[in-house]
Structures are given as C-alpha cells and as structure tokens.
Design an enzyme around this catalytic site. Structure first.
Site, PDB file in Angstrom:
ATOM      1  N   GLY A  12      -0.239  13.275 -10.215  1.00 32.37           N
ATOM      2  CA  GLY A  12      -0.494  11.981  -9.582  1.00 32.37           C
ATOM      3  C   GLY A  12       0.105  10.861 -10.404  1.00 32.37           C
ATOM      4  CG  PHE A  30     -14.443  -8.953  -5.123  1.00 28.39           C
ATOM      5  CD1 PHE A  30     -13.572  -9.979  -4.835  1.00 28.39           C
ATOM      6  CD2 PHE A  30     -14.008  -7.651  -4.923  1.00 28.39           C
ATOM      7  CE1 PHE A  30     -12.291  -9.740  -4.370  1.00 28.39           C
ATOM      8  CE2 PHE A  30     -12.728  -7.385  -4.455  1.00 28.39           C
ATOM      9  CZ  PHE A  30     -11.872  -8.427  -4.166  1.00 28.39           C
ATOM     10  CG  ASP A  41      -3.336  16.768  -2.063  1.00 28.01           C
ATOM     11  OD1 ASP A  41      -3.946  16.832  -0.978  1.00 28.01           O
ATOM     12  OD2 ASP A  41      -2.145  16.442  -2.147  1.00 28.01           O
ATOM     13  CD  GLN A  45     -16.791   0.818  -0.984  1.00 31.81           C
ATOM     14  OE1 GLN A  45     -15.655   0.437  -1.215  1.00 31.81           O
ATOM     15  NE2 GLN A  45     -17.817   0.573  -1.788  1.00 31.81           N
ATOM     16  CG  HIS A  85     -12.971  -2.594   2.788  1.00 28.83           C
ATOM     17  ND1 HIS A  85     -12.908  -3.768   3.512  1.00 28.83           N
ATOM     18  CD2 HIS A  85     -12.732  -2.926   1.494  1.00 28.83           C
ATOM     19  CE1 HIS A  85     -12.638  -4.763   2.677  1.00 28.83           C
ATOM     20  NE2 HIS A  85     -12.540  -4.282   1.452  1.00 28.83           N
ATOM     21  CG  LEU A  98      -7.945  -3.419   2.201  1.00 31.16           C
ATOM     22  CD1 LEU A  98      -9.410  -3.139   2.495  1.00 31.16           C
ATOM     23  CD2 LEU A  98      -7.598  -2.986   0.782  1.00 31.16           C
ATOM     24  CD  GLU A 155     -15.711  -7.189  -1.556  1.00 34.71           C
ATOM     25  OE1 GLU A 155     -16.638  -7.604  -2.274  1.00 34.71           O
ATOM     26  OE2 GLU A 155     -15.480  -5.983  -1.370  1.00 34.71           O
ATOM     27  NE  ARG A 173     -15.319  -3.540  -1.199  1.00 36.76           N
ATOM     28  CZ  ARG A 173     -14.239  -3.117  -1.831  1.00 36.76           C
ATOM     29  NH1 ARG A 173     -14.071  -1.811  -2.041  1.00 36.76           N
ATOM     30  NH2 ARG A 173     -13.325  -3.967  -2.256  1.00 36.76           N
ATOM     31  CG  HIS A 188     -11.850   1.048   0.984  1.00 39.39           C
ATOM     32  ND1 HIS A 188     -10.525   0.729   1.107  1.00 39.39           N
ATOM     33  CD2 HIS A 188     -12.290   0.414  -0.147  1.00 39.39           C
ATOM     34  CE1 HIS A 188     -10.147  -0.075   0.113  1.00 39.39           C
ATOM     35  NE2 HIS A 188     -11.203  -0.257  -0.672  1.00 39.39           N
ATOM     36  NE  ARG A 207     -14.149   1.436  -5.051  1.00 43.12           N
ATOM     37  CZ  ARG A 207     -13.484   0.336  -4.695  1.00 43.12           C
ATOM     38  NH1 ARG A 207     -13.527  -0.751  -5.453  1.00 43.12           N
ATOM     39  NH2 ARG A 207     -12.792   0.312  -3.576  1.00 43.12           N
ATOM     40  CG  LEU A 232      -7.447  -1.890  -8.919  1.00 44.19           C
ATOM     41  CD1 LEU A 232      -6.631  -3.166  -8.817  1.00 44.19           C
ATOM     42  CD2 LEU A 232      -6.593  -0.687  -8.572  1.00 44.19           C
TER      43      LEU A 232
END
Length: 376
Positions: A10, A112, A206, A225, A227, A237, A240, A271, A335, A370, A376
């Site tokens: 990844g 947020f 995966d 979750q 969104h 998306l 937010e 959320r 999401h 979350r 991030l």
C-alpha cells in the site's frame, strides 16, 4: 526471489509514511496496485487533527476522541496519538506540506464534529492531496523501490511467520514471490463493499482479507462509519470542513433540523449523530428527493473560493449547481472502517513478521465512531 528487509503493501499515507520513517540502511520497498499518488488518501479533504491552539491540549483531544468513539477505543493508544499529533504536524510541514494559514501566519485550524476546539489543520479542502504528494516527494528523494501496479494475492507464511508476499504484475502479467523480513499492511479500508461509498474502487479490504486468511485476528469489523454528506447520486465526499466553515443542513421546510438532534453542537455533532439525523429526516418525509440540503450560500463567494474550492468544483461538475448560489443535495454514504487487523501500539499483529497501519489496522483509537480529522 527478490528479498527486502521491509516490504510495505500500500502506497497511501500510512504506507509511504512508514517507508520514509525506516532507517536508511534498510532495504525498503513499497508495493501498490495503483500509482502511489492515486492512493485513496489523496481524497481526504477536510484536515488532520492536532492540539496546536493556545487553549487546546492533547488531553482535550484525547477526551473528545474517546467520547466520540463511545468509550470503546483503546485509551492508551488514543493518548499516544493525541500526544504525538502536534509534533507530527510540524514534521509534515518540514517535509513540505503547505498548510493553510490564519491571519497571524500560523497553521490554520477549523472546527470539526465532536471536537471541543478548532483543532483540524487543513490545506483548503485538499488536505490529503497535499500530504500525499509531499510524502511521494520524500519517497523519491530516498530512492525507495516501488512495485507499481502489482496486486498482492497472498502472504507467504513459514513456520507461523510472515516471510513475504505473492503478487501479480498487472502490467507484464505473471505471479511473483517477493520475500521480506517484515511485511507492513497499509492497504486502506473496505468501503467499496457498499453501494453508496466515498471510497475509491481500490478500497476493497485487501489487507484485512490477506491477514485473515493467514490467521491474524481482526477486530471491531462491525463499526463502519457513514459520512453524513455525500453528493446526491454519486457517493462523492462533501467534506465536513464545509460544516466546519459554517455551512447549514436544511430539510425541505428550510429548517436547520440538527437543532432537534444536537441543539448545542448542531451541524458539528459527531458523524454518527448527523448521519442518523439526516436518515431520520428523509424517512419522515422532510428530505428533498432522498437527500437534505447543505447550504453554503451565507459563507460568501470569497470564503468558498478560498477554503472550499474543490467542493465547488465537484458540485458544479457532478450536480450541475454552484454552491455559491444553490444548496448542495447530500445524504450519508459509507466512509470509513473503524475495525481491521488487530494490532498493538507498535503495529504488531498476531503473526510474527506481519504489521499493519492506517485504516486496515485496528489499534483501536477510533472505538465505535471516528472523529473527522483523526484518520490522517
């Protein structure tokens, strides 16, 4: 068979950050089924959380995270994340991430959902894009090998330990074995199992499947979750950050209906709360063609162009409307996967030689829900 010290599956933010952090004397390689900057981290819009504010603290960040996850998160892991977040933001800045700034020239932060302070650092509404490209530059700078457009089909197991992967070369064809002393899963989430999702087509779980088939335990897989705001008919998306900048959610009566569900936090409730509220409004007949409306008009043209330019572009291109003049029709969509491969704080899984990080892993810092800006 090619052999590496560390092989990272990844090339999103978790994967490239792991590669950049590895000691320079180790042979590190990254394997990805898409070009690294096409990884789904590029789609993150709103921002990244850290307690940088004068009156904020990592303790407050940790409390908000714990409460937002319905007290089901690992509080030791939550403490580690929130303690380290401010230094991580400053390191990202040194690595070349260009964050938006406030009037004093400091890194700008917006409110947020579920947060007691404005602690979400951002780069307009393209935060993931900004960070991912900076990480890719660091990857190139360090001359880290990348198996680009290779699809991992299985982990190589020997005597109960992970010793590498079997992967399909998507460009030239053929299965290849790649050995490694340590394998790190950084394969992202599984949102594409849902019909309406903000996730890219590559987000098919995966890494979780690879680990499960090899015998590693998964955790919290029931916590998915949704969104609150995806663009009508597309699943795209709508950050937010729009509500963080002050956008309203309206029903067909023109009411800011969140006053009924979360009178104090309103549009900046967690959320899960906002998504459930939108669903309730639609089910009770107060929706607008299966959606509710996200109204940015009162923010003004200049603020939208400066802080939410991508949202405007997406609304114009995919909904045929300009949010400067017209509210955006939105509804909840899948999401983020809070669960994943069970790990400890050091990313160790239940298999020797196998590690996991990012959305495919479950430490768990997110618990049942979350907070925006904590991925991030």
């Amino acid at each position: 068979m090619k052999l590496h010290d560390i092989l990272i599956i990844g090339a999103g933010l978790a994967g490239m950050r792991a590669a950049v952090a590895a000691p320079p004397d180790l042979d590190v390689a990254v394997i990805s089924k898409v070009h690294p900057v096409r990884s789904h981290s590029v789609a993150a819009q709103g921002g990244i959380n850290a307690a940088l504010g004068e009156h904020d603290s990592w303790e407050a960040h940790a409390f908000d995270t714990t409460k937002g996850g319905l007290y089901l998160g690992d509080q030791d892991a939550i403490e580690a994340m929130c303690r380290e977040a401010p230094d991580d933001i400053l390191e990202l800045e040194r690595l070349g991430v260009i964050f938006s700034r406030d009037e004093q020239g400091r890194i700008a932060q917006r409110p947020f959902g579920g947060a007691g302070f404005p602690r979400t650092c951002y780069a307009a509404d393209r935060t993931g894009h900004a960070i991912l490209h900076a990480m890719y530059e660091q990857l190139l700078k360090r001359c880290i090998a990348v198996y680009e457009e290779w699809y991992v089909t299985a982990l190589i197991m020997e005597d109960g330990a992970c010793r590498g992967v079997v992967a399909w070369d998507l460009i030239h064809g053929g299965l290849r074995a790649i050995g490694a002393k340590a394998v790190i899963l950084a394969t992202g989430g599984s949102g594409r199992v849902f019909l309406t999702s903000t996730n890219a087509v590559i987000n098919t779980g995966d890494g979780m499947a690879l680990a499960y088939r090899a015998g590693a335990p998964l955790a919290d897989m029931e916590f998915v979750q949704f969104h609150p705001t995806t663009l009508k008919g597309t699943g795209i998306l709508i950050t937010e950050g729009a509500r963080g900048e002050g956008a309203y959610l309206l029903n067909t009566l023109g009411e800011r209906f969140m006053k009924t569900y979360a009178p104090q936090q309103m549009e900046l409730a967690t959320r899960s709360t906002v998504s459930l509220a939108i669903g309730q409004e639609i089910l009770e007949g107060r929706g607008v063609d299966g959606c509710v409306l996200l109204d940015l008009r009162h923010l003004g043209r200049q603020r939208i162009l400066e802080r939410l330019p991508q949202i405007r572009e997406l609304a114009i291109e995919f909904a045929g409307l300009d949010p400067i003049e017209t509210p955006i029709p939105v509804r909840p969509g899948a999401h983020y996967q809070m669960g994943g491969v069970r790990t400890n704080q050091w990313t160790e899984t239940g298999i020797v030689g196998l590690y996991a990080a990012g959305e495919c892993a479950c430490v768990s810092v997110h618990g049942a829900n979350r907070l925006g800006g904590n991925s991030l």
